[in-house]
Each structure stands twice: as structure tokens, then as C-alpha cells.
Scaffold this motif. Sequence first.
Motif, PDB file in Angstrom:
ATOM      1  N   LEU A 126     -51.677  74.166  80.297  1.00  0.00           N
ATOM      2  CA  LEU A 126     -50.930  75.242  79.655  1.00  0.00           C
ATOM      3  C   LEU A 126     -50.993  75.262  78.132  1.00  0.00           C
ATOM      4  O   LEU A 126     -51.169  76.328  77.534  1.00  0.00           O
ATOM      5  CB  LEU A 126     -49.455  75.167  80.082  1.00  0.00           C
ATOM      6  N   ALA A 127     -50.785  74.101  77.491  1.00  0.00           N
ATOM      7  CA  ALA A 127     -50.570  74.078  76.045  1.00  0.00           C
ATOM      8  C   ALA A 127     -51.653  74.801  75.233  1.00  0.00           C
ATOM      9  O   ALA A 127     -51.336  75.638  74.382  1.00  0.00           O
ATOM     10  CB  ALA A 127     -50.419  72.635  75.565  1.00  0.00           C
ATOM     11  N   PRO A 128     -52.958  74.519  75.449  1.00  0.00           N
ATOM     12  CA  PRO A 128     -53.966  75.174  74.608  1.00  0.00           C
ATOM     13  C   PRO A 128     -53.976  76.694  74.780  1.00  0.00           C
ATOM     14  O   PRO A 128     -54.175  77.432  73.808  1.00  0.00           O
ATOM     15  CB  PRO A 128     -55.288  74.555  75.099  1.00  0.00           C
ATOM     16  N   TYR A 129     -53.766  77.170  76.004  1.00  0.00           N
ATOM     17  CA  TYR A 129     -53.811  78.610  76.261  1.00  0.00           C
ATOM     18  C   TYR A 129     -52.609  79.314  75.645  1.00  0.00           C
ATOM     19  O   TYR A 129     -52.728  80.411  75.091  1.00  0.00           O
ATOM     20  CB  TYR A 129     -53.865  78.876  77.767  1.00  0.00           C
ATOM     21  N   LEU A 130     -51.454  78.683  75.744  1.00  0.00           N
ATOM     22  CA  LEU A 130     -50.271  79.273  75.133  1.00  0.00           C
ATOM     23  C   LEU A 130     -50.393  79.288  73.614  1.00  0.00           C
ATOM     24  O   LEU A 130     -49.970  80.244  72.951  1.00  0.00           O
ATOM     25  CB  LEU A 130     -49.024  78.490  75.560  1.00  0.00           C
ATOM     26  N   ILE A 148     -45.997  81.422  84.021  1.00  0.00           N
ATOM     27  CA  ILE A 148     -46.948  81.016  82.975  1.00  0.00           C
ATOM     28  C   ILE A 148     -48.332  80.793  83.573  1.00  0.00           C
ATOM     29  O   ILE A 148     -49.343  81.269  83.033  1.00  0.00           O
ATOM     30  CB  ILE A 148     -46.459  79.737  82.256  1.00  0.00           C
ATOM     31  N   ILE A 149     -48.396  80.074  84.686  1.00  0.00           N
ATOM     32  CA  ILE A 149     -49.690  79.818  85.347  1.00  0.00           C
ATOM     33  C   ILE A 149     -50.370  81.135  85.721  1.00  0.00           C
ATOM     34  O   ILE A 149     -51.555  81.344  85.454  1.00  0.00           O
ATOM     35  CB  ILE A 149     -49.483  78.944  86.609  1.00  0.00           C
ATOM     36  N   MET A 150     -49.617  82.046  86.341  1.00  0.00           N
ATOM     37  CA  MET A 150     -50.206  83.325  86.748  1.00  0.00           C
ATOM     38  C   MET A 150     -50.544  84.184  85.538  1.00  0.00           C
ATOM     39  O   MET A 150     -51.526  84.937  85.557  1.00  0.00           O
ATOM     40  CB  MET A 150     -49.232  84.060  87.677  1.00  0.00           C
TER      41      MET A 150
END
Length: 602
Positions: free
Chosen positions: A92-96, A506-508
Motif C-alpha cells: 500500500l504505502a508506495p501507491y498511496l 484501499i486495496i480495491m
Amino acid sequence: MGTQDILNFVFIGASFALYIGIAIWAKAGSTKEFYVAGGGVPPIANGMATAADWMSAASFISLAGIISFIGRDGAAYLMGWTGGYVMLAMLLAPYLRKFGKFTVPDFVGDRYYSNFARVIAVICTIIISFTYVAGQMRGVGIVFSRFLHVDINTGVVLGMAIVFFYAVLGGMKGITYTQVAQYCVLILAFTIPALFLSFQITGHILPQTGLGATLDSGQSILATVDQLSTDLGFKEYTSGNKSTLDMFFLTAALMCGTAGLPHVIVRFFTVPRVKDARSSAGWALMFIAILYTAVPGVAAFGKYNLIKTVNGADGSGTAYTEMPEWFKNWETAGLIGWNDYNGDGKVQYAAGKAFTGKGKPAFDGENRNADGSRVVTNLVAEPKAVGNAQYANEVYVDRDIMVLANPEIAQLPGWVIALVAAGAVAAALSTAAGLLLVISTAISHDLMKKTINPNISDKQELMYARLAAIVAICVAGYFGINPPGFVAIVVALAFGLAASSFFPVIIMGIFSKRMNKEGAVAGMIVGISTTMAYIIYFKFMGGTKDELFMGISPEGFGTVGMILNFITAFVVSSMTPPPPEEIQHIVEDIRIPRGAGEAHAH
């Protein structure tokens, strides 16, 4: 005032002076500095701050205590919390960070092109954060009640005052650099006593290797604790009471809840680039591992020392008049209780419930028995022998004191005891500050600026953020005074709520171009409402173990809520129009790590 009290005041006072000094130095002058520290925090500093934010009172104070008392079942907390952080860092962290928003509600609102989705995310953020912060404020109260000789409620109020000063004044900029200092304090405060304990009991300097060491008796420390436990009527330390299914669901809820915690996710917006988000995640994991790998050893050493000290060398108990000072200190703090059932004047610890009500002793003011023990009013009426022990349990020990009491039980030097007190305060306050900032940001930025009144100025938004933080601190203090359980249990509930609401959305949002606003909103509502209803019923409305769904505990039900969230979201999205073309392009773009600029105000 004794020498130990002076040391406690000096260590805790010096740490407070350091935190307040940093808050003044790093005062936030803009919303950008208040929300994401200007987006310019170096990766290694952000890694330390993230570790301090992550390792709350639950990790420092309560985790080893929970494992000491429930043995193998406590492994769910270790696996869930550490595994979840790895998942957060990788998935998650890099994409967010590439998406570039300050908060989880900001991501939800823009990714799902809906202010209604943003408002639902704000509500979820507030529910999760208040549940989490209740555990932190209780942790602060416990530390202050013992080491500053005030009651727990007064301790909570003192903690509120400290957090108010540096969270409201400094915002994320002040909190980030305060948390760097708090990490240094808490990691020294946890590892130094752990080294002492390991060497004292096993001869191994490292608690990680001491856990597998062989004692002079020829038995390993784990085998010895197993035997001590079964002799007193407890289950073996290396076995557990939870079913395999409940262990799985609890671990999954803690893992996925970690990856959906708003106050941890926001830390990755404070670094300049996506590359730095990955790097700071790696640093944070290393800093976290130093404490988490030591926890199993500290838990076993604490259990060993507690049984040996309270029950004596022959296991028959210790005369109350001969009990060491630490026992009476924690009794005065209201976190240990003793009732002499058989009238022999000895303190005897075994399996069984020593007190009625919620299992905690109620003390009749400062009234004392002839031997100096405090008068307890909620006693069990009929004592009986339990297991192999020839006496009933006469002692209540609050699980949350194990780490704090360990140095005293082991008779470590006074400065080590004072250091542990300062470290416990640092752990609780660092996370409490991060949570309160998330609450204030959700209200001022996501609700006021993005939804209700987009025309407010930067100065007005900062004012709303600080006002929201003040209100949040007061509410957090109330929950700290009236918590629904032990620190780690309360925090586990927050993870379940995060897993059931934010993790799926968040994943979706990152990996599914087809997921639309209707599906995301429906999923969040179903996930968090079912999980909350389950928690409220079993924690506050008297639900019994026989009524548990498939035997799943309230702490693990977040996984069920998460599954319902995913199913609802996919079903609803398949029956409604797909997202706009530009949103689908954004989803494709955030999965490419290159090309993200510096954090910016929105």
C-alpha cells in the motif's frame, strides 16, 4: 520521597522537557507542515517516527503482558502486527504516496470521485482512531498511577495535557520529530531491561536467544514456565485456549487492520518521493523488529519471575509482610489485589478468579488490614482448590503491568526502572499524538475543507484542525478513564475496525479499475457496521462465549467484516456503472512507481 521516586520524576520530567522543546522548535506554520510535515522528512527519521507511531502502549506495555498470561495465543498479536506492517510497506504505502493525498479519507474521496464516500471514510477514521487512542490514554494513566503516585484518572488527565501541547502546537511536523526522540527513549527503555532479565535468568545477554536457553535445572525456560503453570492449575504456557479458526481470524484482522490504519498510512505522505516511502518503510520495519523480537523472551521471563517471587521457592506462597516493595506499590496503584482466603497470611497465586465483577479488585478507599494490605470489597465468596494447587487464587494481577513491573520484580537498578517508566510514557504519547492528528485532519481537511466549505483559507483550516484536536483529546481522555478492556485488547478492536472498513477499499482502489463509488461506499458501511455491532454486543451488552459466531472472538471478527466488505463491494459495483475514464487512468498510473512529485497541499 525515596530515591526511586526522585529517579522516576527526573527521567519522566526530562523526557517531557525534550518533547515540549521539540514541539516549540518544530511549530507548524502552515497546513502543509501541520498535515504532512512539509513533505520533507528524511527516510531514516521517518522510519523512526513511524516505528514510534506504530509501537504504541499496546506494544510497549501490554503485548508482553498479554503473552505472559495467555501464552501461545499471544502469538497472534506478534504475527498479525509484524506481518501486517510488511504488507502495508509492500502493498500500500508506495501507491498511496504516489497518489499524493494527506489522509485515507482524501484518497477515498478522490479515488471514488465522491464526497459521500469521503464522509463515510471520515466517520470510519474517527471510530477507529478513538478506539485506538483509548488504549493509549489508559497506558499513560497506568504509568502515572504507579510512578507519579496519582490515581489512573489523574494520570490520564496529565497525559492529555502533554499531548495537547505538542500535537496541537506542532502538528505533523512537531509530532514527527518528537516521535524520533520518543523512539530512542522507548527502544532503550524496552531493550535494556530485557538484556538484564535475559542475562539474570538464562545467562544469555540477548532475550531473543535467552528464550531458548537451558536453566541450571536442565530444563529450558519455556519448559520451566510450562511446569510452573500446570503446577498452579493453569494450562501449559506453550498451549492456548483459542481455536485454530479464531487464531487465524484474529491474526488476519490484525494484519489487514495494520495495513488500513489511518495514523500509520499518513506517515508515508511526509517523505519527498515514492522511493523514500519504500525506504522509510524498510527502516521502520528494522526499528520495530528490535522490540518485537525481544517481546517473547520478556513475556516468559516476566511469568517466571512473577510465579517464583509471589509463590516462593517451594510454591507454598510468601507471607504478605515479607512481600517485596514492588507488590505493595502496584497494590497501592490499584493494579494488584490480594485477599487472604485461608487466613495463613501468605500471598498465593494460582489459576482461578480471585475477584468478582470484571475480574478486577475494588479497593475500599485507603483502608488497610492489620497486615497492611488494602481492603478489597468484591471478593469471591467460596474459595476452592484449583488444579494441583492446594489453595484458591488469592491474587489479581493486571496484565498491563508486566513490562513495567518486570525490572522491579527482578530487582534491577533504580535507573532502569525509571527508564522503563519514561519509555512507557513515550510509547503511549507518541501513538496518541499521531491518532489525534489523524482525527483533527479528517475533520478540518476532509470534512470542512473538502466537503462543507471549500473556500476556507489556509489559516482557517489550521484553526479548525487545532480545535478538532482539542475536542479529540477530551474525548480520548474519557475513553482512557473508561476503557473497555486491557490496552492490547482495546487496540486489537481498533485493528478489526480498520480491517473491516479501510483495507478492502484501499486495496480495491489501487488494484481494481472497475471498483466504483457505489461498491466502495456499500462495502465500507457493511464492513464497519457489522464489526461494530459484534464488538458492542460482546463487549458492552453481555454477550457470552456460547453465542460467538463460529467461536470467533470480537478481536478477530474484523476479518469477517472485511470479507463482507469485499463481497458487498464487488456485488454492488458489478450492478452499477464503472468509474469515469479519468479515474481508471489514475488507477493505472499510481501502480507505476516513477513520476510522483513532492507532497503538496490539496
